[in-house]
Enzyme design. Sequence first.
Site, PDB file in Angstrom:
ATOM      1  N   THR A 152       0.765  -1.233   0.109  1.00  0.00           N
ATOM      2  CA  THR A 152       0.012  -0.086  -0.054  1.00  0.00           C
ATOM      3  C   THR A 152       0.903   1.337  -0.021  1.00  0.00           C
ATOM      4  O   THR A 152       1.992   1.298   0.472  1.00  0.00           O
ATOM      5  CB  THR A 152      -1.008   0.061   1.230  1.00  0.00           C
ATOM      6  OG1 THR A 152      -1.679   1.403   1.417  1.00  0.00           O
ATOM      7  CG2 THR A 152       0.041  -0.273   2.571  1.00  0.00           C
ATOM      8  N   ASP A 153       0.049   2.192  -0.329  1.00  0.00           N
ATOM      9  CA  ASP A 153       0.898   3.635  -0.488  1.00  0.00           C
ATOM     10  C   ASP A 153       0.860   4.163   1.093  1.00  0.00           C
ATOM     11  O   ASP A 153       1.616   5.221   1.310  1.00  0.00           O
ATOM     12  CB  ASP A 153       0.035   4.654  -1.296  1.00  0.00           C
ATOM     13  CG  ASP A 153      -1.209   4.741  -0.782  1.00  0.00           C
ATOM     14  OD1 ASP A 153      -1.748   4.366   0.155  1.00  0.00           O
ATOM     15  OD2 ASP A 153      -1.971   5.532  -1.501  1.00  0.00           O
ATOM     16  N   GLU A 154       0.236   3.569   1.873  1.00  0.00           N
ATOM     17  CA  GLU A 154       0.224   4.098   3.421  1.00  0.00           C
ATOM     18  C   GLU A 154       1.421   3.997   4.069  1.00  0.00           C
ATOM     19  O   GLU A 154       1.980   4.399   4.992  1.00  0.00           O
ATOM     20  CB  GLU A 154      -0.627   3.401   4.034  1.00  0.00           C
ATOM     21  CG  GLU A 154      -2.174   3.649   3.647  1.00  0.00           C
ATOM     22  CD  GLU A 154      -3.463   3.487   4.616  1.00  0.00           C
ATOM     23  OE1 GLU A 154      -3.005   3.485   5.791  1.00  0.00           O
ATOM     24  OE2 GLU A 154      -4.401   3.469   4.093  1.00  0.00           O
ATOM     25  N   TYR A 177      -1.657  -0.399  10.807  1.00  0.00           N
ATOM     26  CA  TYR A 177      -1.719  -1.275   9.574  1.00  0.00           C
ATOM     27  C   TYR A 177      -0.761  -0.779   8.697  1.00  0.00           C
ATOM     28  O   TYR A 177      -0.083  -1.683   8.122  1.00  0.00           O
ATOM     29  CB  TYR A 177      -3.295  -0.722   8.892  1.00  0.00           C
ATOM     30  CG  TYR A 177      -3.127  -0.962   7.557  1.00  0.00           C
ATOM     31  CD1 TYR A 177      -3.399  -2.385   7.052  1.00  0.00           C
ATOM     32  CD2 TYR A 177      -3.060  -0.013   6.610  1.00  0.00           C
ATOM     33  CE1 TYR A 177      -3.348  -2.844   5.772  1.00  0.00           C
ATOM     34  CE2 TYR A 177      -3.084  -0.417   5.304  1.00  0.00           C
ATOM     35  CZ  TYR A 177      -3.236  -1.644   4.718  1.00  0.00           C
ATOM     36  OH  TYR A 177      -3.287  -1.774   3.561  1.00  0.00           O
ATOM     37  N   LYS A 181       2.306  -3.508   7.090  1.00  0.00           N
ATOM     38  CA  LYS A 181       2.539  -3.595   5.865  1.00  0.00           C
ATOM     39  C   LYS A 181       3.952  -3.229   5.600  1.00  0.00           C
ATOM     40  O   LYS A 181       4.850  -3.748   4.713  1.00  0.00           O
ATOM     41  CB  LYS A 181       1.446  -2.679   4.965  1.00  0.00           C
ATOM     42  CG  LYS A 181       0.115  -3.139   5.064  1.00  0.00           C
ATOM     43  CD  LYS A 181      -0.086  -4.558   4.303  1.00  0.00           C
ATOM     44  CE  LYS A 181       0.211  -4.721   2.791  1.00  0.00           C
ATOM     45  NZ  LYS A 181      -0.367  -6.121   2.378  1.00  0.00           N
TER      46      LYS A 181
HETATM   47  P1  NAD Z   1      -9.513  -7.410   2.185  1.00  0.00           P
HETATM   48  O1  NAD Z   1      -9.656  -7.240   3.572  1.00  0.00           O
HETATM   49  O2  NAD Z   1     -10.761  -7.346   1.538  1.00  0.00           O
HETATM   50  O3  NAD Z   1      -9.270  -9.003   2.157  1.00  0.00           O
HETATM   51  C1  NAD Z   1      -8.330  -9.610   2.881  1.00  0.00           C
HETATM   52  C2  NAD Z   1      -8.292 -11.230   2.610  1.00  0.00           C
HETATM   53  O4  NAD Z   1      -7.210 -11.596   3.295  1.00  0.00           O
HETATM   54  C3  NAD Z   1      -9.666 -11.955   3.202  1.00  0.00           C
HETATM   55  O5  NAD Z   1     -10.339 -12.735   2.178  1.00  0.00           O
HETATM   56  C4  NAD Z   1      -9.164 -12.509   4.370  1.00  0.00           C
HETATM   57  O6  NAD Z   1      -9.885 -13.407   4.807  1.00  0.00           O
HETATM   58  C5  NAD Z   1      -7.902 -13.080   4.021  1.00  0.00           C
HETATM   59  N1  NAD Z   1      -7.028 -13.305   5.082  1.00  0.00           N
HETATM   60  C6  NAD Z   1      -6.806 -12.332   6.403  1.00  0.00           C
HETATM   61  N2  NAD Z   1      -6.021 -13.074   7.062  1.00  0.00           N
HETATM   62  C7  NAD Z   1      -5.464 -14.130   6.732  1.00  0.00           C
HETATM   63  C8  NAD Z   1      -4.501 -15.216   7.009  1.00  0.00           C
HETATM   64  N3  NAD Z   1      -4.030 -15.018   8.161  1.00  0.00           N
HETATM   65  N4  NAD Z   1      -4.728 -16.157   6.284  1.00  0.00           N
HETATM   66  C9  NAD Z   1      -5.286 -16.113   5.193  1.00  0.00           C
HETATM   67  N5  NAD Z   1      -6.140 -15.276   4.546  1.00  0.00           N
HETATM   68  C10 NAD Z   1      -6.189 -14.302   5.344  1.00  0.00           C
HETATM   69  O7  NAD Z   1      -8.434  -6.927   1.847  1.00  0.00           O
HETATM   70  P2  NAD Z   1      -8.053  -5.864   0.304  1.00  0.00           P
HETATM   71  O8  NAD Z   1      -8.689  -4.527   0.287  1.00  0.00           O
HETATM   72  O9  NAD Z   1      -8.529  -6.933  -0.846  1.00  0.00           O
HETATM   73  O10 NAD Z   1      -6.864  -5.842   0.293  1.00  0.00           O
HETATM   74  C11 NAD Z   1      -5.716  -6.936  -0.246  1.00  0.00           C
HETATM   75  C12 NAD Z   1      -4.340  -6.396  -0.226  1.00  0.00           C
HETATM   76  O11 NAD Z   1      -4.322  -5.285  -0.835  1.00  0.00           O
HETATM   77  C13 NAD Z   1      -3.905  -6.265   1.243  1.00  0.00           C
HETATM   78  O12 NAD Z   1      -2.629  -6.708   1.370  1.00  0.00           O
HETATM   79  C14 NAD Z   1      -3.682  -4.684   1.208  1.00  0.00           C
HETATM   80  O13 NAD Z   1      -2.935  -4.386   2.198  1.00  0.00           O
HETATM   81  C15 NAD Z   1      -3.524  -4.265  -0.100  1.00  0.00           C
HETATM   82  N6  NAD Z   1      -4.035  -2.990  -0.633  1.00  0.00           N
HETATM   83  C16 NAD Z   1      -5.274  -2.825  -0.297  1.00  0.00           C
HETATM   84  C17 NAD Z   1      -5.618  -1.652  -0.899  1.00  0.00           C
HETATM   85  C18 NAD Z   1      -7.176  -1.135  -0.641  1.00  0.00           C
HETATM   86  O14 NAD Z   1      -7.482   0.101  -1.077  1.00  0.00           O
HETATM   87  N7  NAD Z   1      -8.297  -1.886  -0.409  1.00  0.00           N
HETATM   88  C19 NAD Z   1      -4.911  -0.573  -1.434  1.00  0.00           C
HETATM   89  C20 NAD Z   1      -3.398  -0.893  -1.658  1.00  0.00           C
HETATM   90  C21 NAD Z   1      -2.937  -2.406  -1.319  1.00  0.00           C
HETATM   91  O1  TDX Z   2     -16.697   6.035   7.374  1.00  0.00           O
HETATM   92  C1  TDX Z   2     -15.572   6.730   6.920  1.00  0.00           C
HETATM   93  N1  TDX Z   2     -15.428   7.832   6.663  1.00  0.00           N
HETATM   94  C2  TDX Z   2     -14.405   8.602   6.541  1.00  0.00           C
HETATM   95  O2  TDX Z   2     -14.349   9.774   6.488  1.00  0.00           O
HETATM   96  C3  TDX Z   2     -14.486   5.751   6.639  1.00  0.00           C
HETATM   97  C4  TDX Z   2     -14.594   4.448   6.792  1.00  0.00           C
HETATM   98  C5  TDX Z   2     -13.487   6.369   6.196  1.00  0.00           C
HETATM   99  N2  TDX Z   2     -13.347   7.687   6.044  1.00  0.00           N
HETATM  100  C6  TDX Z   2     -12.023   8.289   5.575  1.00  0.00           C
HETATM  101  C7  TDX Z   2     -10.659   8.022   6.066  1.00  0.00           C
HETATM  102  C8  TDX Z   2      -9.771   8.003   4.984  1.00  0.00           C
HETATM  103  O3  TDX Z   2      -9.414   9.456   4.780  1.00  0.00           O
HETATM  104  O4  TDX Z   2     -12.392   8.243   4.001  1.00  0.00           O
HETATM  105  C9  TDX Z   2     -10.919   7.842   3.746  1.00  0.00           C
HETATM  106  C10 TDX Z   2     -10.837   6.417   3.274  1.00  0.00           C
HETATM  107  O5  TDX Z   2     -10.754   5.565   4.206  1.00  0.00           O
HETATM  108  P1  TDX Z   2     -10.816   3.928   4.286  1.00  0.00           P
HETATM  109  O6  TDX Z   2     -11.840   3.427   3.094  1.00  0.00           O
HETATM  110  O7  TDX Z   2     -10.781   3.361   5.465  1.00  0.00           O
HETATM  111  O8  TDX Z   2      -9.410   3.745   3.529  1.00  0.00           O
HETATM  112  P2  TDX Z   2      -7.899   4.129   3.934  1.00  0.00           P
HETATM  113  O9  TDX Z   2      -7.708   4.263   5.461  1.00  0.00           O
HETATM  114  O10 TDX Z   2      -7.545   5.189   3.208  1.00  0.00           O
HETATM  115  O11 TDX Z   2      -7.100   2.779   3.580  1.00  0.00           O
HETATM  116  C11 TDX Z   2      -7.472   2.177   2.430  1.00  0.00           C
HETATM  117  O12 TDX Z   2      -6.420   2.526   1.300  1.00  0.00           O
HETATM  118  C12 TDX Z   2      -5.157   1.921   1.326  1.00  0.00           C
HETATM  119  C13 TDX Z   2      -7.361   0.678   2.556  1.00  0.00           C
HETATM  120  O13 TDX Z   2      -8.388   0.308   3.527  1.00  0.00           O
HETATM  121  C14 TDX Z   2      -6.057   0.156   2.725  1.00  0.00           C
HETATM  122  O14 TDX Z   2      -6.157  -1.594   2.832  1.00  0.00           O
HETATM  123  C15 TDX Z   2      -5.111   0.335   1.710  1.00  0.00           C
HETATM  124  O15 TDX Z   2      -3.745   0.075   2.147  1.00  0.00           O
END
Ligand code: NAD
Ligand code: TDX
Length: 376
Positions: A152-154, A177, A181
């Site tokens: 992630t960019d975080e 988190y 990562k």
């Molecule tokens: P998500 O939470 O929707 O899915 C995570 C999956 O991992 C789930 O299916 C869960 O059951 C599985 N999991 C969790 N713990 C586990 C374990 N111990 N063993 C096996 N499986 C396990 O997450 P997502 O949003 O799909 O993110 C996927 C990946 O991408 C993550 O690594 C996250 O850090 C990265 N990422 C997400 C975003 C975003 O915006 N969602 C952005 C950048 C990077």
């Molecule tokens: O109810 C809300 N109200 C609100 O203002 C929620 C859930 C979020 N927010 C804000 C927080 C953040 O600034 O919106 C923005 C986005 O929030 P999230 O959807 O929780 O995402 P973020 O915290 O930015 O992280 C996401 O992007 C990077 C993913 O959850 C991560 O897994 C990924 O790595």
Amino acid sequence: MAGFIGGVFSRDKGRMRTLQNIIVTGGAGFIGSNFIRFLFRNKDFKGMIVNVDKLTYAGNPLNLVDIEEVYGNKRYFFEKMDICNHAKIKELFKKYSVDGVVHFAAESHVDRSIFGPGDFINTNILGTFNLLEAAREVWKDRNDVLFHHVSTDEVFGSLGKDGFFYETTAYDPRSPYAASKASSDHLVNAYRHTYGLPCTVSNCSNNYGPYQFPEKMMPLMILNMMDEKRLPVYGDGKNIRDWLFVEDHCSAVWLILKKGSVGETYNIGGENEWQNIELVELMCEKMAQIKGKDKDYFKKLITFVKDRPGHDRRYAINCDKIKRDLGWRQEVGFDRGIDFTMHWYINNKEWVESIKSGDYRKWIELNYGGRERTSR
Ligand code: NAD
Ligand code: TDX
């Protein structure tokens, strides 16, 4: 058990890598399930996928019923398994003659990490360590394989008004988190450097799209609008995120698998910055249009709530490298992506209801018995 063994691999830029037996960890989650569907729709992909997922609250096998129906037990295998289980993971590598790993599995929600970081340390750090160990032990000195780590960019921290995150930006994680990562990214790079494990890493901005668990901002707002519930905006709503449609993330990861250079990190981003409040207002207007209401109808639901502790102010990704070196482009983009996403949640009532009622958990219990499984 495995369908194919090995593939063509080259470190030279421009040469294609063909991975055939790929473990996708976290494939029942949001991005993982979209990635698996993306691969099976892609004519380039002729191999087999083993989806390794523990099925936490965020993992939902309903996300892939269509894939299971068509490819199940042929080119698609589901293994309910914790990535922290060393013996079982190692066994899987051998059983399926795995030559590629795409590692999505993680605890992924920042707010949850603030309230309880334990699972984040276990899965994101120890789980990644365990996968790397299994890969190192089974693959030994093979270089016709690849371990791709999705991050992630975080990890880069928070930006001021200007500037971007580059691949070279120093890490500065600020939430549990992000720290977990960052830790996993460092481990992957260390395994590459120390043991020569063929690895790549990608750091992506905020994804949105179908099958996202409605704890995350976009689906939460859409579902709340549909129920005419309040739309909780944290703090002053001026925090900025860079939004990317999930399928555009998937195509970037696929390109890295095919031709990314071993040892490289690639930034992936939407080049699409939005203040949270502006994005929520835009979604309100779109929902009003879809539902035939007055333009401002849903905006009255916006409620400013207590800020997230340590809330990062701004993320913005520079993704010139993946565009330049691998020729990645967003195919869908924001305008089409957000319309598609809003309609998807509105039209997929069954999926939404199963999540809201928790019924999908009962389905998991019925089909997977809550136990780890190593074969179907
Ligand atoms: P998500 O939470 O929707 O899915 C995570 C999956 O991992 C789930 O299916 C869960 O059951 C599985 N999991 C969790 N713990 C586990 C374990 N111990 N063993 C096996 N499986 C396990 O997450 P997502 O949003 O799909 O993110 C996927 C990946 O991408 C993550 O690594 C996250 O850090 C990265 N990422 C997400 C975003 C975003 O915006 N969602 C952005 C950048 C990077
Ligand atoms: O109810 C809300 N109200 C609100 O203002 C929620 C859930 C979020 N927010 C804000 C927080 C953040 O600034 O919106 C923005 C986005 O929030 P999230 O959807 O929780 O995402 P973020 O915290 O930015 O992280 C996401 O992007 C990077 C993913 O959850 C991560 O897994 C990924 O790595």
